[in-house]
Enzyme design. Structure first.
Site, short mmCIF file in Angstrom:
data_model
loop_
_atom_site.label_atom_id
_atom_site.label_comp_id
_atom_site.label_asym_id
_atom_site.label_seq_id
_atom_site.Cartn_x
_atom_site.Cartn_y
_atom_site.Cartn_z
N HIS A 1 0.75 -1.34 -0.05
CA HIS A 1 -0.04 0.00 -0.01
C HIS A 1 0.84 1.16 -0.03
O HIS A 1 1.31 1.82 0.94
CB HIS A 1 -0.94 0.03 1.34
CG HIS A 1 -2.02 1.12 1.26
ND1 HIS A 1 -3.31 0.96 1.73
CD2 HIS A 1 -1.92 2.24 0.49
CE1 HIS A 1 -4.00 1.95 1.51
NE2 HIS A 1 -3.01 2.75 1.00
N GLU B 1 -2.37 -1.67 -3.33
CA GLU B 1 -3.56 -1.04 -2.62
C GLU B 1 -3.28 0.35 -2.71
O GLU B 1 -2.27 0.85 -2.61
CB GLU B 1 -3.83 -1.34 -1.13
CG GLU B 1 -4.10 -2.87 -0.94
CD GLU B 1 -4.30 -3.11 0.54
OE1 GLU B 1 -4.77 -4.37 0.77
OE2 GLU B 1 -3.84 -2.55 1.20
N HIS C 1 -7.89 -6.64 7.37
CA HIS C 1 -7.29 -5.50 8.26
C HIS C 1 -7.68 -6.11 9.82
O HIS C 1 -9.13 -6.23 10.02
CB HIS C 1 -8.43 -4.30 8.02
CG HIS C 1 -7.74 -3.11 8.58
ND1 HIS C 1 -7.67 -2.64 10.28
CD2 HIS C 1 -7.14 -2.00 8.07
CE1 HIS C 1 -7.01 -1.63 10.07
NE2 HIS C 1 -6.69 -1.03 8.96
N HIS D 1 -0.04 -6.03 9.57
CA HIS D 1 0.48 -5.63 10.71
C HIS D 1 0.48 -7.00 11.87
O HIS D 1 1.76 -7.33 12.30
CB HIS D 1 -0.55 -4.91 11.38
CG HIS D 1 -0.27 -4.31 12.85
ND1 HIS D 1 0.62 -3.16 12.64
CD2 HIS D 1 -0.41 -4.58 13.95
CE1 HIS D 1 0.87 -2.85 14.13
NE2 HIS D 1 0.57 -3.80 14.90
#
Length: 265
Positions: free
Chosen positions: A59, A91, A212, A236
């Site tokens: 991203h 992204e 996410h 993450h």
């Protein structure tokens, strides 16, 4: 067969199971705190692919705080040369810097995300009909270049018909609300909203991705309840786990989570 690749994770999407795409943004974030070039984004991607990941996600934000332009191009070169079977997913907001990458690199998939330039992290999906007309020419351009288009969306079943009408190929369900509700009394209710949204997407011919705040604790539960998920993009949590477990064991752990979702309880 490469001895580092977990056999049970190879070609998951072609076998009807969800594919794992690793978002390497957080590797770049750590690297960017110094000028030493470590940790290496390319080596992180290679390690995850050797361990059985089916895709790499980036991203590239306009401020370059995560992956930078050169990272995006170097990963594209690496994948096309050494990993042609691996999906490259880029992204970003198509009204900012994303479309330049699409035009130059023509990745397998582009995911349109409605982030502002200074946004801390992605925190909402596109809204319809409000965003319909500004997205229409961008979706059409990406598809004309042969790039699969996915739209980052909240769990709103009624919005799936708008996505299909735009001509997008998939939705990426924004799963933070599920992750926040996981393990609480709200979990079943929130998860049911994702189930209904995926069903609505499949009904109008859309593919379903998700991402996410999915992690080793909640991923299997999500995939058991939400039909037709073709790909999860995880960054993450996966990179945080890799700090403790290493890339190889972390990717294998996530593949085991995916595998458990398709086994009888």
């Amino acid at each position: 067969m490469n001895p580092l690749v977990a056999p049970e994770s190879s070609h998951a999407s072609s076998a009807g199971r969800c594919a794992l795409s690793v978002n390497v943004n957080k590797v770049a974030l750590l690297r960017n705190t110094r000028h030493l070039g470590i940790p290496s984004v390319l080596r992180a991607a290679q390690a995850c692919l050797l361990a059985g990941a089916q895709g790499i996600t980036v991203h590239p934000r306009p401020d370059g705080r995560h992956v930078r332009t050169n990272d995006v191009h170097e990963l594209a070169e690496l994948l096309s040369r050494d990993w042609p079977q691996v999906e490259y997913n880029i992204e970003g907001n198509p009204t900012q810097n994303l479309m330049d990458f699409v035009r130059q690199l023509r990745p397998h998939q582009v995911t349109f995300v409605p982030d502002s330039e200074d946004q801390f992290t992605s925190d909402h999906g596109w809204q319809f009909p409000a965003d319909l007309e500004r997205l229409r020419p961008l979706v059409a351009e990406a598809k004309a270049l042969g790039v699969r288009v996915s739209l980052f969306m909240d769990p709103q079943p009624e919005a799936m018909a708008f996505v299909a009408e735009l001509g997008a190929d998939r939705v990426e369900l924004y799963t933070e609300t599920f992750a926040s509700a996981f393990g609480t009394e709200r979990e079943a209710e929130v998860l049911a909203g994702f189930t209904r949204t995926a069903e609505a997407a499949l009904t109008v011919g859309l593919g379903v991705n998700a991402g996410h705040d999915l992690n080793r604790d909640n991923l299997s539960t999500f995939l058991r309840a939400v039909p037709g998920v073709q790909e999860v993009s995880i960054g993450h949590a996966l990179i945080a786990d890799a700090l403790e477990l290493g890339y190889t064991e972390t990717v294998r752990e996530y593949q085991r989570c995916i595998q458990r979702a398709y086994q009888p309880l």
